[in-house]
Every structure is written in C-alpha cells, then in structure tokens.
Design an enzyme around this catalytic site. Structure first.
Site, mmCIF file in Angstrom:
data_model
loop_
_atom_site.group_PDB
_atom_site.id
_atom_site.type_symbol
_atom_site.label_atom_id
_atom_site.label_comp_id
_atom_site.label_asym_id
_atom_site.label_seq_id
_atom_site.Cartn_x
_atom_site.Cartn_y
_atom_site.Cartn_z
ATOM 1 N N THR A 65 27.355 -60.452 -17.719
ATOM 2 C CA THR A 65 26.127 -59.833 -17.385
ATOM 3 C C THR A 65 26.211 -58.316 -16.643
ATOM 4 O O THR A 65 25.925 -57.462 -17.381
ATOM 5 C CB THR A 65 25.181 -60.459 -16.588
ATOM 6 O OG1 THR A 65 24.940 -61.738 -16.872
ATOM 7 C CG2 THR A 65 23.919 -59.689 -16.068
ATOM 8 N N VAL A 66 27.320 -58.220 -15.952
ATOM 9 C CA VAL A 66 27.770 -56.958 -15.372
ATOM 10 C C VAL A 66 28.381 -56.120 -16.110
ATOM 11 O O VAL A 66 28.455 -55.023 -16.372
ATOM 12 C CB VAL A 66 28.203 -56.998 -13.880
ATOM 13 C CG1 VAL A 66 28.434 -55.865 -13.224
ATOM 14 C CG2 VAL A 66 27.456 -57.960 -12.859
ATOM 15 N N ASP A 95 26.224 -67.540 -1.631
ATOM 16 C CA ASP A 95 26.441 -66.281 -2.176
ATOM 17 C C ASP A 95 26.032 -65.300 -0.925
ATOM 18 O O ASP A 95 26.760 -64.162 -0.812
ATOM 19 C CB ASP A 95 25.441 -66.017 -3.446
ATOM 20 C CG ASP A 95 25.564 -64.701 -3.994
ATOM 21 O OD1 ASP A 95 26.454 -64.283 -4.566
ATOM 22 O OD2 ASP A 95 24.258 -64.030 -3.658
ATOM 23 N N ILE A 146 21.997 -51.413 -4.188
ATOM 24 C CA ILE A 146 21.801 -51.020 -2.735
ATOM 25 C C ILE A 146 23.128 -50.563 -2.271
ATOM 26 O O ILE A 146 23.990 -51.171 -2.223
ATOM 27 C CB ILE A 146 21.447 -51.951 -1.916
ATOM 28 C CG1 ILE A 146 19.796 -52.426 -2.246
ATOM 29 C CG2 ILE A 146 21.297 -51.272 -0.365
ATOM 30 C CD1 ILE A 146 19.163 -53.313 -1.368
ATOM 31 N N LYS A 199 28.403 -62.283 1.187
ATOM 32 C CA LYS A 199 27.956 -60.835 1.338
ATOM 33 C C LYS A 199 27.829 -60.573 2.910
ATOM 34 O O LYS A 199 28.365 -59.344 3.252
ATOM 35 C CB LYS A 199 26.621 -60.712 0.800
ATOM 36 C CG LYS A 199 26.734 -60.832 -0.681
ATOM 37 C CD LYS A 199 25.439 -60.867 -1.419
ATOM 38 C CE LYS A 199 25.456 -61.001 -3.122
ATOM 39 N NZ LYS A 199 24.487 -61.525 -3.847
ATOM 40 N N GLU A 213 23.698 -67.033 -10.139
ATOM 41 C CA GLU A 213 25.179 -67.185 -10.379
ATOM 42 C C GLU A 213 25.431 -68.203 -11.423
ATOM 43 O O GLU A 213 24.478 -69.012 -11.527
ATOM 44 C CB GLU A 213 25.903 -67.532 -9.084
ATOM 45 C CG GLU A 213 25.817 -66.737 -8.021
ATOM 46 C CD GLU A 213 26.727 -65.314 -8.432
ATOM 47 O OE1 GLU A 213 27.765 -65.342 -8.540
ATOM 48 O OE2 GLU A 213 26.016 -64.402 -8.064
ATOM 49 N N GLY A 229 23.657 -55.706 -4.936
ATOM 50 C CA GLY A 229 23.544 -54.933 -6.142
ATOM 51 C C GLY A 229 23.545 -53.598 -6.043
ATOM 52 O O GLY A 229 24.496 -52.864 -5.739
HETATM 53 N N1 HSE Z 1 23.385 -64.358 -8.021
HETATM 54 C C1 HSE Z 1 23.211 -63.241 -7.156
HETATM 55 C C2 HSE Z 1 21.810 -62.903 -6.454
HETATM 56 C C3 HSE Z 1 23.751 -61.825 -7.855
HETATM 57 O O1 HSE Z 1 20.989 -63.639 -7.167
HETATM 58 O O2 HSE Z 1 21.759 -62.216 -5.636
HETATM 59 C C4 HSE Z 1 24.751 -61.236 -7.274
HETATM 60 O O3 HSE Z 1 25.269 -61.564 -6.233
#
Ligand code: HSE
Length: 449
Positions: free
Chosen positions: A16-17, A203, A138, A207, A192, A136
């Site tokens: 995707t990225v 996740d 930001i 972060k 993910e 993302g």
């Molecule tokens: N799966 C993550 C989210 C995307 O939904 O924020 C990237 O970290």
C-alpha cells in the site's frame, strides 16, 4: 543531470505505502525537482514475488533479496516499507553500516529496537527518517523534533490508529457492530496486515513510544506501556457516553507528572467540546502541550497509501536537500530510561458500567464498594433491564485506576456482577479533572483544544 544531482533509492516493499510512494514520486516529479534541484530515481525494488505482474517506474528493476539494497554502492537511500521486525532490522542495520540513509514507516521496529538503530545511525552520521511511522500524513515527528524544540513539553495525546478510529466512528455514527466496521476498514486498506495490532492498541502503542522519545528524549520500554484496545467495546457504552456528553475514542496519552512519565493506550471518554472528540473516520490527531506554545492540535489522515507516502517523501526530500541529521532530536547517542508513573496510579475521572441483577440493595453495595476505595461518584444512570441484566452506569470524580479496579473486583467476588465491569478513563475540558455537564453533544459550540 550529473550523478550528484540524482538521489538513488532502493525500496523494500511495494504494498500500500510503497505503491503510493512510486505513484507520488512520478506525479510530483517536477515539484520535487523544483524544491530540491535533484531527481529521485528508484533503482531497485525488493518484493516478495518478482513474478507478479506490475507496472514499474522507468529504469527500475526488481529483486527478491532486500539485503541487496544495502549492498548496492549506487544506492544513497534505503526506504524500508516491508514491515516485520527481523529482515527489516537487518536491512536497516546493514544499510546504515554501509553508509546509506534510511527512511522507514516501521513503528514496531523503532519502538522495540529504536535504541540500537538510532545509535547506529548517529555513529555513522546517517539520516534515519521515520515521519511515516507516526500518524501517517501528520508531520508530528518533525514538529516535535524541530518546530517545538524550544518548549518543555508537558503532554502529548492523540488518536494514533486510523483503523481503530474508523471502527469507533462507524459504530458511533452508523450504529455498525465492531466486526462489520473492521471488515470495512480492511477493505479500505487501512488496517495492518494483522488487524489485531490495530484493534488491540499495539500499533498505537508503538507510535506513542516514538512520541515519548521525541517529546522528552527518553527511552520508555515498550513492554512497560499500559495498553488496552477496543475489542469488545459495546455500542451500549457509546450510547451512555453520549448521554453524559462524551465520545469514546482510542486514545494514546503521555504526560509528565512530577518528573515521571504517565503513559498508556486506552479507550477513553472525551468531552464533546474537545477537538479530539470530533476526529472521525481514518483520521488521526495529535495534541501537544508545551510551556511556550500552549496547546497545539494537528489533524490529518493517519493511514492509507498516499497520506503515508506523503510522510515518506518528506523524509526523502530532507535527505535530498542535505538537512541536518539529528534523528531523535537529542544530542545524546543513548537516551536515558523514562521514570515511569504506572497508569494505574494516575488520577482521572472514570466511566464505569456494571451489569447487575435488579434486586434491592445492589446500588447500596456498589456505592459501598466504591466508598471503601475512596471513589466518589459524580453522576449515575440506571437503565431498564436488557437481556444481559440491568446496566448501572456512573462517572466518578478523579481517582486512580487502582481504586476503581479494586472496587469492581470486590463486587465481582461478591457475585454481584453478571459480566466483567467496563471501566474507561474520562477526559474533560481541562485535561482530566472534572466531569462534563452531559448537555447537547449534537449542538457543538466552539471547540476546546
Ligand atoms: N494500521 C494503521 C492505522 C496504519 O490504522 O492507523 C499505519 O500505522
């Protein structure tokens, strides 16, 4: 154009990225040239299956060996978008050791092995860019590392997982159940590969570890972070929260309390007047408080192909321009460990829902158990019986999670609860010391940061 003016990329991962990066590099080629004076050339892309049919950028070849990127003397920057921890870690290590700059979106790797990788990058004077790892599109990494470097930061909180926020948004606005909302999020390419990372808060936790490092220059060991996800969150709680004037969000929060860091990921009730309560869909938001800036609120898409590619490109362009290299924002090669205030000891108001049998004395027993732990109730709602029992719902004044959980455990042991108690933290307008009035979430007035 001379060799020097060209920046050569080795890309690991064309999902995707990675796909978004290739697309945006082509679309924005002229802007990139105008901004940096350099052309960006993706020389090699490492993919799992080289036989799969795909359209590649001009003069680009495929390999199924990511480590080839670290060894190619032509490559200036290795962009790691393959995810996972083992091969990705080796690739980043080898790339730095071979004098290459690295850009990655791999928050799991940087949260769990960042100490080692940042030290290696510093030792070799190389850029280790990770803007795409947090929220993302930001630009929170650069904001904390550079723009806000003149502040002493007191708190960072945010909605750090787009999938989780999308699910909660769909449950809140369209009455979907959890499973349907998750399937929709996956169909949109937000989740993910393993969606448990999203819904169980892991996740977002990765972060938050990166944000703590940027805000305070501290190493907060990932296994010590308190993490609760949104699996099992009920629509009933969303409705009760609404009655009190709150919305439920999966919140990541870190703040400094008497020199210690209190941090965690948890579903929380947020007063409807706060901007963060109104972050919908796959959007992320980060709210920072600092002693010079006051409050700052950043809002943007936290997942998806182009938004994440935007952050990857920002790092690549910093390298192309020859920006100063200071990856963590601190001069020390190794950051000191955080002194931790356990989330259970932090003071905040709580939302509690207990399912009980409708018999006389039950409210007295609940009030008694709470009083024994010095928990003071602020507002109470009792609803009519539903198939699971009678929900008794209340908001407390500020207290610790330790006290709330001790009281609910006692009620459980006494056999008063028909199911496990649901307890969520509450964030009111002044960052968590008072409960709201419960009036009019639909008629939202001016927003409070
Ligand atoms: N799966 C993550 C989210 C995307 O939904 O924020 C990237 O970290």
């Amino acid at each position: 154009m001379s060799q020097q003016e060209r920046l050569v990329i080795g890309l690991a991962g064309l999902g995707t990225v990675g796909g978004g990066l290739v697309e945006m590099l082509q679309k924005n080629e002229r802007d990139i040239l105008n901004r940096t004076g350099r052309r960006i050339w993706i020389k090699t892309i490492a993919v799992r299956n080289i036989n799969k049919a795909r359209t590649l950028p001009e003069n680009c070849r495929l390999t199924d060996n990511p480590l080839e990127l670290a060894q190619d003397p032509d490559i200036d920057v290795v962009v790691e978008l393959m995810g996972g921890k083992d091969t990705a870690r080796t690739l980043i290590r080898e790339s730095l050791l071979n004098g290459k700059h690295v850009v990655t979106a791999n928050k799991a790797l940087l949260a769990e092995h960042g100490e080692e990788l940042f030290a290696l990058a510093a030792e070799h004077g190389r850029f280790l860019g990770y803007e795409a790892s947090v929220a993302g599109a930001i630009p929170i990494v650069q904001t904390l590392r550079e723009s806000l470097a003149g502040n002493h930061i007191s708190s960072v909180m945010g909605i750090l997982n787009g999938t989780g926020n999308y699910i909660l948004s769909e449950m809140t606005s369209h009455g979907l159940d959890f499973a349907t909302a998750l399937t929709q999020a996956q169909a949109q390419g937000l989740a993910e590969a393993d969606p448990t990372l999203d819904v169980d808060g892991i996740d977002a936790a990765h972060k938050l570890i990166l944000l703590i490092r940027l805000a305070w220059g501290l190493h907060y060991p990932f296994p010590e972070l308190s993490v609760q996800g949104i699996r099992g969150l009920r629509r009933m709680d969303i409705e009760f929260a609404r009655e009190f004037g709150y919305r439920i969000k999966l919140l990541g929060q870190a703040k400094e309390v008497d020199g210690k860091i209190e941090a965690g990921i948890y579903p929380a009730l947020i007063h409807y007047t706060m901007l963060i309560a109104r972050v919908g869909g796959a959007y992320n938001a980060v709210r920072v408080e600092g002693n010079a800036l006051g409050s700052l609120f950043l809002h943007g898409l936290g997942a998806g192909s182009r938004p994440t590619a935007s952050a990857v490109l920002g790092d690549i362009l910093s390298i192309a321009r020859g920006a100063e290299i200071n990856n963590t924002g601190y001069r020390r090669a190794l950051l000191p460990p955080a002194s931790i205030l356990p989330a259970e000891d932090a003071m905040t108001p709580w939302y509690v829902r207990l399912m009980v049998k409708d018999i006389s004395g039950v409210l007295r027993d609940i009030a008694g158990a709470m009083a024994e732990e010095n928990v003071s109730m602020a507002q109470v709602i009792q609803k009519a019986e539903c198939p699971e029992g009678v929900p008794i719902v209340f908001m407390t004044h500020a207290t610790t999670g330790r006290a709330i959980h001790a009281a609910t455990r006692k009620l459980e042991k006494e056999g008063l609860l028909l199911e496990q108690a649901t307890c969520y933290r509450v964030f009111a307008r002044d960052s968590g010391t008072e409960t709201g009035s419960g009036t009019g979430p639909e008629a939202v007035p001016e927003a409070d940061l």
